[in-house]
Every structure is written in C-alpha cells, then in structure tokens.
Motif scaffolding. Structure first.
Motif, short mmCIF file in Angstrom:
data_model
loop_
_atom_site.label_atom_id
_atom_site.label_comp_id
_atom_site.label_asym_id
_atom_site.label_seq_id
_atom_site.Cartn_x
_atom_site.Cartn_y
_atom_site.Cartn_z
N PRO A 101 0.76 -1.11 -0.60
CA PRO A 101 0.00 0.07 -0.40
C PRO A 101 0.60 1.20 -0.26
CG PRO A 101 -0.22 -1.14 1.81
CD PRO A 101 0.31 -2.05 1.54
N THR A 102 0.22 2.29 -1.10
CA THR A 102 1.23 3.75 -0.85
C THR A 102 0.67 4.33 1.29
OG1 THR A 102 0.97 5.73 -2.14
CG2 THR A 102 -1.02 5.39 -0.79
N PRO A 103 2.37 5.11 1.27
CA PRO A 103 2.29 5.81 2.70
C PRO A 103 0.78 5.81 3.63
CG PRO A 103 3.94 5.69 1.56
CD PRO A 103 2.99 5.73 0.13
N LEU A 104 -0.34 6.60 2.42
CA LEU A 104 -1.10 7.82 3.02
C LEU A 104 -2.21 6.15 4.07
CD1 LEU A 104 -2.32 10.01 3.67
CD2 LEU A 104 -3.68 9.59 1.42
N ALA A 105 -1.91 5.23 2.83
CA ALA A 105 -3.30 3.65 3.71
C ALA A 105 -1.13 3.24 4.78
CB ALA A 105 -2.57 2.93 2.91
N TRP A 106 -0.66 3.07 5.00
CA TRP A 106 0.48 3.39 5.96
C TRP A 106 -0.25 3.46 7.54
CZ3 TRP A 106 5.98 3.94 4.42
CH2 TRP A 106 6.22 3.72 3.01
N ALA A 107 -0.29 4.90 6.80
CA ALA A 107 -1.11 6.43 7.71
C ALA A 107 -2.24 6.00 8.75
CB ALA A 107 -0.50 7.07 7.92
N ALA A 108 -3.11 5.18 7.38
CA ALA A 108 -4.40 4.31 8.20
C ALA A 108 -4.48 4.16 9.46
CB ALA A 108 -5.26 4.45 7.02
N THR A 109 -3.07 2.89 8.90
CA THR A 109 -3.22 1.79 10.26
C THR A 109 -2.64 2.06 11.48
OG1 THR A 109 -0.60 1.28 9.66
CG2 THR A 109 -2.72 0.36 8.48
N PHE A 110 -2.51 3.52 11.99
CA PHE A 110 -1.78 4.04 13.32
C PHE A 110 -1.19 2.90 13.75
CE2 PHE A 110 -4.46 7.44 11.99
CZ PHE A 110 -4.40 7.70 13.45
N VAL A 115 4.29 -1.20 9.71
CA VAL A 115 5.42 -0.22 8.97
C VAL A 115 6.81 -1.28 9.12
CG1 VAL A 115 6.54 2.06 8.51
CG2 VAL A 115 4.00 1.56 8.68
N GLY A 116 7.52 -0.71 10.44
CA GLY A 116 8.45 -1.45 10.88
C GLY A 116 8.42 -3.07 9.86
N ARG A 117 8.15 -3.62 10.20
CA ARG A 117 7.96 -5.36 9.53
C ARG A 117 8.01 -4.62 8.02
NH1 ARG A 117 4.28 -9.22 9.89
NH2 ARG A 117 3.20 -8.24 10.87
N MET A 118 7.52 -4.05 7.24
CA MET A 118 7.31 -3.86 6.18
C MET A 118 8.41 -3.31 5.41
SD MET A 118 5.28 -1.73 3.57
CE MET A 118 6.10 -0.17 4.59
N ALA A 119 9.49 -2.42 6.04
CA ALA A 119 10.39 -2.09 5.53
C ALA A 119 11.39 -2.82 6.24
CB ALA A 119 10.50 -0.46 6.62
N GLN A 120 11.62 -3.78 6.75
CA GLN A 120 12.81 -4.48 6.85
C GLN A 120 11.80 -5.40 5.80
OE1 GLN A 120 12.51 -7.79 7.58
NE2 GLN A 120 15.15 -7.96 7.92
N ALA A 121 11.75 -6.19 5.40
CA ALA A 121 10.95 -7.11 4.60
C ALA A 121 11.55 -6.34 3.04
CB ALA A 121 9.56 -7.56 4.32
N ILE A 122 11.46 -5.06 2.81
CA ILE A 122 11.77 -4.37 1.69
C ILE A 122 13.63 -3.90 1.72
CG2 ILE A 122 12.08 -1.64 0.48
CD1 ILE A 122 8.90 -1.30 1.42
N TYR A 168 9.55 3.03 9.86
CA TYR A 168 10.08 2.77 8.54
C TYR A 168 11.99 2.60 8.42
CZ TYR A 168 10.32 2.76 3.54
OH TYR A 168 11.34 2.34 1.78
N VAL A 169 12.48 4.12 8.55
CA VAL A 169 13.84 3.88 8.76
C VAL A 169 14.44 2.36 9.08
CG1 VAL A 169 15.62 5.46 9.82
CG2 VAL A 169 13.55 6.88 7.98
N GLN A 170 13.88 2.37 10.94
CA GLN A 170 14.95 1.65 11.55
C GLN A 170 14.60 0.16 10.96
OE1 GLN A 170 12.94 2.81 15.28
NE2 GLN A 170 14.25 3.70 15.77
N GLY A 171 13.07 -0.62 10.24
CA GLY A 171 13.14 -1.23 9.62
C GLY A 171 14.11 -1.76 8.74
N LEU A 172 14.26 -0.46 7.61
CA LEU A 172 14.70 -0.44 6.56
C LEU A 172 16.29 -0.46 6.96
CD1 LEU A 172 13.60 -0.07 2.66
CD2 LEU A 172 15.78 1.85 3.69
N GLN A 173 16.68 0.44 8.12
CA GLN A 173 18.15 0.49 7.73
C GLN A 173 18.47 -1.41 9.06
OE1 GLN A 173 19.41 4.45 7.58
NE2 GLN A 173 19.35 4.22 10.11
N SER A 174 17.76 -1.66 9.31
CA SER A 174 17.35 -3.32 10.28
C SER A 174 18.17 -3.96 9.64
CB SER A 174 16.99 -3.64 11.01
OG SER A 174 15.37 -3.79 10.26
N SER A 175 17.71 -3.48 7.73
CA SER A 175 18.46 -4.59 7.19
C SER A 175 19.75 -4.46 6.26
CB SER A 175 17.24 -5.20 6.21
OG SER A 175 16.31 -5.59 6.42
#
Length: 741
Positions: A101-110, A115-122, A168-175
């Motif tokens: 989903p686009t970021p505005l949809a991530w934001a709708a999840t609160f 979001v961190g899990r998604m970023a780690q997978a990416i 998101y930052v922490q998830g992506l950089q953890s990879s």
C-alpha cells in the motif's frame, strides 16, 4: 586521491535512463554523460535505478548490477564501488516485486510496528541483490490535499508522521540498507498545492509542523541519508540553503550521513530558481550548502566543477562523508566483491504478501454506516460501478513500479498478482449475480456510460460504487507527482456518475480508492455506507471485499481529514481557532465531513475512567493519563485510542487539538483494557515568540478520544515553573502501555 577522483565520488549515473520515462520536469535538459564508460572514469558515487528503470527479472537484474559494479571497480585505481540506490516507497521498486500500500494507507493503520516490518522486508530484498540505499520515507506533512503527492505522505499530523517514519527508517536500516528522508524541507507546503512551487511557511510552522518528523528520524532513528526538497522557503532554495542543510541538520541535530540531491535539483538552482548563472555555479552553491552527492546523473559535480575550482575543504568534507558511508556499508572491505549478492527466488514472496495483506486490511477506513448496511448479508444481485472497479493499477501509488515504469512498456504484464475490486467482490460473494459498468473515465468529458450505469444500479438489489483515482506522473494520472488539482471534486466525470447512481440505486455502498481525500460530504450523506481506501496495494481489493462482507472488521483511521462540501479551500485539522468555523465572520465552513483520526468498526467502543496521576507537574516533569476502553459491541474488534493536547492559553496561537499519542488494542466482545499514556512536559513544547522551542507553564487539557472531532474524555493538568527552553534532545514520544486485563 586527486581532485578528479574526489569529485567522481560525488557524482552518479543512470545507465538505462532512456527506458525510465519521466521522473522530473525538464529532465532531458540535465542528462549528464551519455555513455556509462565516460561517467565512471576515476570512480563513481552512485548508480541510479538499475532495477527500477525498465522491466527486468530478479536474476537478470542481479547480473546487470554485478556487471556494472565490476566496471566501476575496474575504472578507478582504488577499486571503489558505487552505492546502488533504488526507490522503495511502496516496495522494492522493480518488476515482479510486491507492491505494498501507499504511505497514506500505512498511516491509516496507526501501526508503527507493522510499518517497520514492511520496511525490514523491503530492505532485505534490496540488500540481497546489492542495492545499498533506498529513497524513502517521505516525511512531508500534508498541508493542502490538492497537492498531487499527498498519496506519498504519512498524513497531516507531525506526530503520526514522526512515529511511522521512524519505524520505516529503523526497519529499512535494520536490513543494512540506507534510508533517505525526503523531502527536506517544506515541499508539502507549496503555494496553492502546485508541485515545485515556493513554500508558504513562517518560521514557527516550519519548526513545529514541517521539521518535526525529520528531526525525530535524525535524532532517534540515526538515519543515514537525507534528500533536499525542490522548493524554496522565503526565497532560499533548499538545495542551496546552508542554514538548513548544514546549520540545522548537521551542526544542531548531529546528522552524520550523506545529503543527496533530489533528481536534477543541483541543475535546477540555475535553470529554475535562478540563483546561479550556470550549472557550475549551481554545483558550487549546492556543495557549499551541504549536498554531498548529485543524483541521478552528474551534471554539476563533474569536470566543470573541477575546471572552475572548488575549495579544498568543501570537497574533502563531502568526499569524506561519501567514503565513510561506503565503508559503513562494507564496500571498502578487502573481501567485498561485486558478485557476492544472490537474488531471492521471489521478490513477491509469501512473507511479503502477508505483510501487504495485513497493511491493506488494517488501512481500510469505514467512514459511515448510518443504517447498518455493512457488513453485507448475502446480496443476490450486485451492480459494481465506477472506473476504479476493474483496474488493478487503481490500487497502486505513483511510486509503484506498475504505475511509474510499466506505462512506458505497455506490452509487459503487471508482474504481480493483483485482483481488481470487481474480481475480489465476485470472489467474496460467489452466489451473487454481479454486473459491472464503468460509467465514466478518470479524465475527460465522456459521460456516455452513465446511462448504462444508472440502468444497472436501478436493476440491482445492491450497488457498490467504486470511484477515486488512477495514479500517474506529471499529469498522466489524477494523483501522483505533478498531478495537482485546483479543487477536491472527484476527477473526470465521476461527480456526475456518483450523483446519478446514488439517485437511481436501491442501496449503495460508496467506495473511494484514491491517493488523496476528496470533498465527498454530500455523496456520503446520500449513500448507505462509505469506505475509504488509500491505494491499498496488490492485496487491497481482497481487503476491501473482506470489509464489505464482514470477514474483516475495519480498523483503519483517517491520517487526513475528508473535506465536507468546500472543495476549493481545504485546511487540515492541525489548526488554531481562527482557522475553524466562524459563524458571522466568514460564510465558508471548513468543517470536514470526517475528521482526522476517524474510523468506524462493526463493533463499538467506549472510553471510561479517564484520569491523570497528578493535577500539577513541573515544566520538566511528566504525567500519566489512564483510560479504559471497552468493546461494547457484538464481535471482536480493534480500537485505536488517541491522545490529544489542547493548550487553552499560550503566548502564541496553538492548535485547538494536537495528537501526542496513540496505540491499537484488540478487544474481544465485552472485554476491557486500560491504556496508560506517559506524557512528558516536552510533548507540550512549541516555538515561542523568540523562535526558541519552549515548555510554557499554564493549564493544559489532555483528551482521550477516537478521533480529533469527537469530544472524548478529558483531564486537566497544570504545568508549573518558569518557561523552559528545550532542543532536539527533548522527549519526542509518548510512551504507551496497555495493562494486562
């Protein structure tokens, strides 16, 4: 290193640029070196979008990047490879990769954890094939919904943007992949919501709204890269702003990574901003301000800069930052090899699709359900109407591979499995007779299909009206970069379609699949139920259908308001008193149809026993606010408690309500849980009249609610002591604890 070798580390090249389509205005003017072999003489700073330019399967992409890196290493006497970067806003930006989903949809999840899990997978997919840097997240706080890039943002509240952006930052950089904050800063505050327009910002709005998410990602997230914004603020282009890129970012906040230019932003200083005579002058200004790497091609940071001469201290400063980052990435290790990366068998793996499914399901917002039309019982005949109903690309944002690249390769299949909303409705209701009519298109004046849509609606027991956006680039879509609008009416013939169908249908569910909120107040009042989905990705249609059937209990909440009937003058919820409705002063009512934070469920929640553990605290103290949430409805559901701050009297005007905490609680029918919000006085700080951030003594109101628009339950707390000045070391997060039941 010679000066030529140093300058080479600050440049970049885009090997397959001709296949990439439009990604910035006037891009052909600033192409840089035509031949890859010429661009890598003496070394190279970055490789641009090897995967994300044209359709290429994972193994072929890995081999292509390996071959390019081998050439880069061989071309310079130190054997230094390039940093390879890609877009990654809705997933790894390559063919056959999961479209989240686009970021505005991530934001709708609160839901920062998701979001961190998604970023780690990416990040893990990118790192596996040798990509080192991702150009995300977008931390621009929405100020005007008419801006085309609203879909790329995390909404209109700086606290929500901060928390999700940090995740998101922490998830992506953890990879092991460098995250890149963009766009620094003020890009979303452009005049009249026009892309690249000057930002209309005073220093207080800049500090208290725009900069907050960037500050948090730098200080708490230790982000490793930042991208400048295209806009200017009060006449100073961000790409040439030494106060912003060096004084604030590095000297004050302590940023230690690299600053990269937005695509062609260095050349734009001369061609668009006119603060330099030519591209060489632009390069000198950018380097002095603090831009370390020019993307996506070397145009200014090349031979012209070398011939013109550049101060040694500025050159060495930038080169040291670039080489330090390459060392941190392991690119300078003696055992590093271009071919050491192995592509995964599947960029659209079950793991990825599972995360995309969770995000999509948690992001769908039930806006209205006044008569309990949803969830649907077992509809016998269903008319599915609208241009967004049978088009998979309506599920994706502008910075997704299908919408960004594939329009230039129409013969290439989508690359991922993405059922349309129509497909998903047929799957969800297998016993129903489903008839589809498009009705109209997203653009143009053709309304010839409305008559057939009306006939289908009048003949069906139930009509599902699916309208909204199809995202694209620079006017090729109704949402996306360069797709700004003058008013928040539904694009194309959709206003007429919705009016006609709502008038004819026996029962109608209105479904918005869009990249921005639209002024749908009158449509929602006429519909039996209304859903909002912000480009929910490849799993989005099943999520929408699941909410319609009740298989999924909706838990999404709005990260932006949905405007009422005032389509031409939008505001945001984060507003001082004079920005709200003022009877007798103005005839324009800015009250939204649905407020920030709003989202309904198929069950109900109550808030009780709200209390604070102290009535007074020091200006450097903290207070704990407790509230009990109870599921009073018939089924399990997810509540999204939100904590808002009101500062009734301050030395400057303050927002009527401001989000300072949130969480998610899953509750079975009849269950209760108590939530504790630990609020440090720093969370009440703002920029005072002297332009210093301060905590000011006085009365505060803390409200626990389920949206910014409902009364909620409030407690008052008194801050006592002298006004206290705070900085970037302040507490920026409200700790939330869900007590055991």
């Amino acid at each position: 290193m010679t000066d030529a070798e140093k300058i080479a580390q600050l440049g970049s090249t885009w090997p397959d640029h001709d296949d990439g389509g439009d990604v910035a205005p006037m891009q052909e003017t600033f192409r840089g070196a035509d031949r890859f072999e010429e661009a890598i003489v003496d070394g190279l700073g970055q490789l641009t979008r090897v995967f994300g330019t044209a359709p290429i399967d994972p193994e072929a992409g890995r081999r292509r990047l390996t071959a390019l890196q081998e050439q880069v290493v061989a071309a310079n006497r130190f054997g230094i490879p390039a940093v390879a970067h890609e877009e990654c806003l809705t997933g790894f930006f390559t063919w056959q990769a999961t479209v989240y989903p686009t970021p505005l949809a991530w934001a709708a999840t609160f839901n920062p954890e998701l979001v961190g899990r998604m970023a780690q997978a990416i990040g893990s997919d990118m790192a596996a094939v040798g990509v080192h840097q991702g150009l995300a997240p977008v931390l621009d706080v929405v100020r005007d919904y008419r801006w085309g890039r609203v879909e790329e943002t995390l909404g209109e509240d700086p606290y929500l943007v901060s928390e999700l952006g940090l995740a998101y930052v922490q998830g992506l950089q953890s990879s092991g992949v460098v995250a890149t904050l963009k766009h620094f800063a003020g890009y979303s505050a452009s005049r009249a919501a026009r892309n690249h327009a000057p930002a209309v910002l005073g220093p207080r709005e800049l500090a208290d709204v725009i900069l907050v998410p960037f500050e948090k990602a730098v200080v708490a997230g230790r982000v490793r890269s930042v991208m400048n914004a295209y806009n200017d603020i009060d006449g100073v282009p961000c790409g040439a702003d030494e106060v912003l890129l060096t004084g604030l970012l590095r000297d004050t906040w302590g940023f230690e990574g690299t600053v990269v230019s937005d695509y062609w932003a260095v050349a734009f200083l001369a061609s668009m901003h006119h603060v330099a005579d030519d591209v060489t002058g632009a390069a000198r200004a950018a380097l002095r301000a603090g831009i370390d790497v020019e993307l996506p091609h070397t145009s200014g940071y090349g031979e012209a800069l070398l011939d013109d001469g550049v101060p040694t201290d500025l050159l060495d400063r930038a080169v040291l930052r670039v080489l330090t980052q390459k060392a941190e990435l392991g690119l300078l290790d003696p055992d590093w090899k271009p071919g050491q990366y192995t592509a995964p068998a599947d960029f659209d793996s079950p793991r990825n699709r599972g995360i995309a499914r969770d995000l999509a399901e948690q992001s769908v917002v039930l806006l209205d359900n006044p008569s309990g039309a949803l969830p649907l019982a077992s509809p016998r005949s269903v008319a599915v109407i609208g241009p967004a109903a049978d088009d998979a690309r309506c599920l994706f944002g502008c910075y997704s591979f299908p919408n960004h690249v594939l329009p230039h390769h129409p013969e290439t299949p989508l690359g991922v499995e993405a059922p349309t909303v129509l497909d998903a409705i047929r799957q969800e209701f297998p016993d129903a007779s489903v008839h589809h009519e498009t009705g109209c298109s997203f653009t143009g004046d053709d309304r010839s299909g409305i008559e057939a849509a009306v006939a289908a609606a009048s003949a069906a027991d139930l009509t599902i009206l699916v309208v909204g956006d199809r995202s694209g680039m620079f006017g090729e879509g109704t949402s996306g970069e360069g797709c700004d609008v003058g008013a928040l009416t539904l694009p194309g013939g959709q206003e007429d379609l919705v009016d006609a169908v709502l008038d004819a249908a026996n029962q109608t569910v209105l479904v918005l699949v869009s990249g921005r909120p639209y002024a749908i107040g009158r449509h929602a009042r006429a519909a039996d139920a209304t859903l909002q989905a912000f480009f929910p990705g490849e799993e989005g249609s099943a999520a929408i259908a699941g909410v319609l059937s009740g298989r999924i209990n909706p838990s999404g909440h709005l990260p932006v308001q949905v405007p009422g009937d005032t389509a031409g003058q939008p505001g945001t919820y984060l507003a001082p008193p004079l920005a709200l409705k003022s009877d007798g002063v103005s005839n324009i009512d800015p009250t939204p149809a649905f407020p920030f934070g709003h989202g309904l469920s198929y069950t109900t929640f109550t808030i009780e026993d709200v209390e604070a553990d102290a009535e007074t605290i020091a200006v450097d103290g903290s207070v704990t606010v407790r509230a009990t949430f109870t599921n009073t409805g018939p089924r399990a559901g997810t509540s999204v408690p939100q904590l808002y701050l009101t500062d009734p009297v301050a030395s400057v005007t303050r927002p009527v309500r401001q989000l300072i905490g949130f969480t998610r609680i899953e509750l079975a029918a009849g269950d209760s849980r108590t939530v504790e919000f630990q609020v440090h006085a720093d969370l009440t700080s703002f920029t005072g009249q002297d332009l210093r951030r301060c905590v000011e003594p006085g009365r505060l109101v803390l409200t626990v609610a389920q949206s910014a628009g409902e009364p909620g339950r409030s407690v008052e707390v008194e801050l006592r002591g002298d006004t206290r000045v705070v900085d970037h070391t302040r507490t920026m997060t409200t700790a939330v604890t869900i007590l055991p039941s």
